[in-house]
Design an enzyme around this catalytic site. Structure first.
Site, PDB file in Angstrom:
ATOM      1  N   SER A   1     -61.275 -12.676  14.117  1.00 17.96           N
ATOM      2  CA  SER A   1     -60.623 -11.423  14.519  1.00 17.96           C
ATOM      3  C   SER A   1     -59.902 -11.501  15.852  1.00 17.96           C
ATOM      4  O   SER A   1     -59.024 -10.693  16.116  1.00 17.96           O
ATOM      5  CB  SER A   1     -61.646 -10.296  14.538  1.00 17.96           C
ATOM      6  OG  SER A   1     -62.751 -10.639  15.344  1.00 17.96           O
TER       7      SER A   1
ATOM      8  N   HIS B   1     -60.685  -9.254   8.074  1.00 21.70           N
ATOM      9  CA  HIS B   1     -59.260  -9.364   8.415  1.00 21.70           C
ATOM     10  C   HIS B   1     -58.448 -10.091   7.343  1.00 21.70           C
ATOM     11  O   HIS B   1     -57.250 -10.276   7.505  1.00 21.70           O
ATOM     12  CB  HIS B   1     -59.085 -10.061   9.758  1.00 21.70           C
ATOM     13  CG  HIS B   1     -59.261  -9.127  10.911  1.00 21.70           C
ATOM     14  ND1 HIS B   1     -58.323  -8.180  11.246  1.00 21.70           N
ATOM     15  CD2 HIS B   1     -60.277  -8.983  11.791  1.00 21.70           C
ATOM     16  CE1 HIS B   1     -58.758  -7.493  12.289  1.00 21.70           C
ATOM     17  NE2 HIS B   1     -59.933  -7.955  12.632  1.00 21.70           N
TER      18      HIS B   1
ATOM     19  N   LYS C   1     -59.509  -1.717   7.731  1.00 23.14           N
ATOM     20  CA  LYS C   1     -58.334  -2.375   8.308  1.00 23.14           C
ATOM     21  C   LYS C   1     -57.148  -2.233   7.363  1.00 23.14           C
ATOM     22  O   LYS C   1     -56.604  -1.149   7.242  1.00 23.14           O
ATOM     23  CB  LYS C   1     -58.697  -3.803   8.664  1.00 23.14           C
ATOM     24  CG  LYS C   1     -59.625  -3.780   9.877  1.00 23.14           C
ATOM     25  CD  LYS C   1     -60.273  -5.058  10.251  1.00 23.14           C
ATOM     26  CE  LYS C   1     -61.116  -4.808  11.491  1.00 23.14           C
ATOM     27  NZ  LYS C   1     -62.282  -5.669  11.565  1.00 23.14           N
TER      28      LYS C   1
HETATM   29  C1  LIG Z   1     -63.540  -5.347  12.117  1.00 22.15           C
HETATM   30  C2  LIG Z   1     -64.537  -6.303  11.615  1.00 22.15           C
HETATM   31  C3  LIG Z   1     -65.762  -5.857  11.101  1.00 22.15           C
HETATM   32  C4  LIG Z   1     -66.162  -4.410  11.173  1.00 22.15           C
HETATM   33  O1  LIG Z   1     -65.494  -3.646  10.250  1.00 22.15           O
HETATM   34  P1  LIG Z   1     -65.501  -2.054  10.381  1.00 22.15           P
HETATM   35  O2  LIG Z   1     -65.211  -1.590   9.027  1.00 22.15           O
HETATM   36  O3  LIG Z   1     -64.485  -1.700  11.408  1.00 22.15           O
HETATM   37  O4  LIG Z   1     -66.884  -1.673  10.843  1.00 22.15           O
HETATM   38  C5  LIG Z   1     -66.621  -6.777  10.568  1.00 22.15           C
HETATM   39  N1  LIG Z   1     -66.321  -8.089  10.559  1.00 22.15           N
HETATM   40  C6  LIG Z   1     -65.161  -8.563  11.061  1.00 22.15           C
HETATM   41  C7  LIG Z   1     -64.873 -10.021  11.005  1.00 22.15           C
HETATM   42  C8  LIG Z   1     -64.241  -7.682  11.612  1.00 22.15           C
HETATM   43  O5  LIG Z   1     -63.100  -8.139  12.119  1.00 22.15           O
END
Ligand SMILES: *Cc1c(COP(=O)(O)O)cnc(C)c1O
Length: 397
Positions: free
Chosen positions: A184, A212, A243
């Protein structure tokens, strides 16, 4: 306020301030689009995870309104008591079909998904082998499980093998090998073909967090497993809905057996209320759009924008590290310089948040920029030109 608490809070905040690590919230008053309003400014937005513009997709908004009018604003309970709506089942079916797996289970967030799975599957007799740059939610889940944690250097396959040997020597009940699909903060892709082989030869359970990669990598955004054509080789896939899919939530994609187990033992499933109907309905529509020609077109545009933007940054002499995806860090090093760069860009109309410790290691501060399918070429040129001027002024390039 009690004296002890107040002193604790003040000394911690003061230290963060001295280290230039204090976070200030940026308050947005417009929809989350390629441009956003913050205060009285309109800014080009390079900081959101809204890869495909789904946050404001008209069909998704329509689905959310219709479901809300029909079913209300809340679900009323946790999934295991009275909070499982037909819509939840429909979304899980849609996601299973999309991901080409037997079964999926939706949690309230990606964060809750990782916590729920890892804590439910592992005990103090087990070992977790984890990439050093894995997401905080994996680390927190690992800590909650009380399993022994062995960390391997980021995407270093030799070091991973050493850690798997070390894990085996501990004679644990189970070994979980866990990695982000796309990292990320650096935007690089995990070397899954090699990781799958190592997991097989050490009989480790393999879990890939595709937060991601969902909606970004693979056919129609099916994720990193699809990108490498490794269907059936990864035991547990995690995806996020927060996302590229534009709403909120996370899910596990795996076997019916695992899903059934998590319904019994996944603590966020048991102790935290399920998604409201509007969110679920909008997400079902998001998956349908992803599978359509429109989804394909948006993903193509996302990647074209990525190539263009990254290419121009490189020509200007910025360090974008090891990025292979639309997550494009501009690595600065010093937290104070990264902050200054971000602030000066902000004054010039570009919203590119600086990211510092603890989200990235100390000394690796950066602007973490993400391009989206909704940025026009003019938008990207606007940002790039400002970055060039400000970057030169600050001696970054
Ligand atoms: C953003 C992210 C999460 C968390 O996801 P949310 O739905 O925002 O809680 C988990 N793992 C990774 C690798 C992320 O980038």
């Amino acid at each position: 306020m009690k004296n002890i608490l107040e002193m604790f809070l003040m000394s911690n905040l003061k230290q963060l301030e001295e280290e230039n690590l204090l976070t200030y919230l940026k308050v947005i008053s417009s929809p989350q689009g390629p441009w956003v309003d913050i205060g009285d400014r309109r800014l080009l937005n390079l900081s959101s995870n809204n890869y495909l513009g789904f946050n404001t997709h008209p069909l998704m908004i329509k689905s959310a309104i219709e479901a809300t009018e029909k079913l209300g604003v809340g679900s009323g309970a946790v999934r295991t008591i009275a909070g499982t709506l037909q819509l939840h089942m429909e979304l899980e079916k849609e996601l299973a079909h999309f991901k080409q797996v037997e079964s999926t289970l939706v949690f309230q967030s990606g964060y809750a998904t990782n916590l729920g799975i890892i804590q439910a599957l592992l005990t103090e007799n087990d070992v977790i082998v984890s990439d050093s740059l894995n997401h905080a939610s994996i680390i927190d889940g690992a800590r909650l499980s009380r399993a022994k944690i062995l960390v391997y250097q980021h995407t270093d396959m030799e070091n991973l093998e050493e850690k798997l040997v070390e894990a085996r020597n501990l004679k644990p009940g189970k070994v979980l090998l866990v990695t982000d699909g796309v990292f990320s903060m650096d935007g690089d892709i995990a070397p899954l073909p090699e990781i799958v082989k190592l997991a097989d030869s050490f009989e480790a359970i393999l879990m890939v967090d595709d937060a991601h990669s969902s909606g970004v990598l693979g056919r129609n955004g099916r994720g990193s497993i699809d990108h490498f054509n490794l269907h059936g080789r990864v035991d547990i896939q995690v995806g996020t809905l927060s996302k590229a899919l534009g709403t909120m939530g996370g899910y596990v994609a795996s076997s019916g057996l695992l899903v059934n187990y998590l319904i019994q033992r996944g603590r966020p499933m048991l102790f935290s209320t399920s998604h409201p109907p509007g969110v679920v309905a909008a997400t079902i529509t998001a998956v349908k759009i992803l599978k359509s020609p429109e989804g394909e077109h948006l993903i193509n545009t996302l990647w074209e924008n990525t190539t263009y933007y990254k290419g121009r940054l490189a020509i200007m002499g910025f360090n974008t590290g090891i990025s292979q995806t639309p997550i494009i860090p501009i690595i600065i090093g010093e937290a104070s310089l990264a902050r200054e760069f971000s602030q000066k860009l902000f004054q010039e109309g570009v919203f590119a948040q600086s990211i510092t410790f603890p989200t990235v290691p100390r000394g690796k501060a950066r602007l973490r920029t993400i391009v989206t399918a909704t940025h026009s070429r003019d938008d990207l040129d606007f940002a790039l030109n400002k970055m060039e001027t400000v970057g030169k002024k600050l001696g970054i390039i």
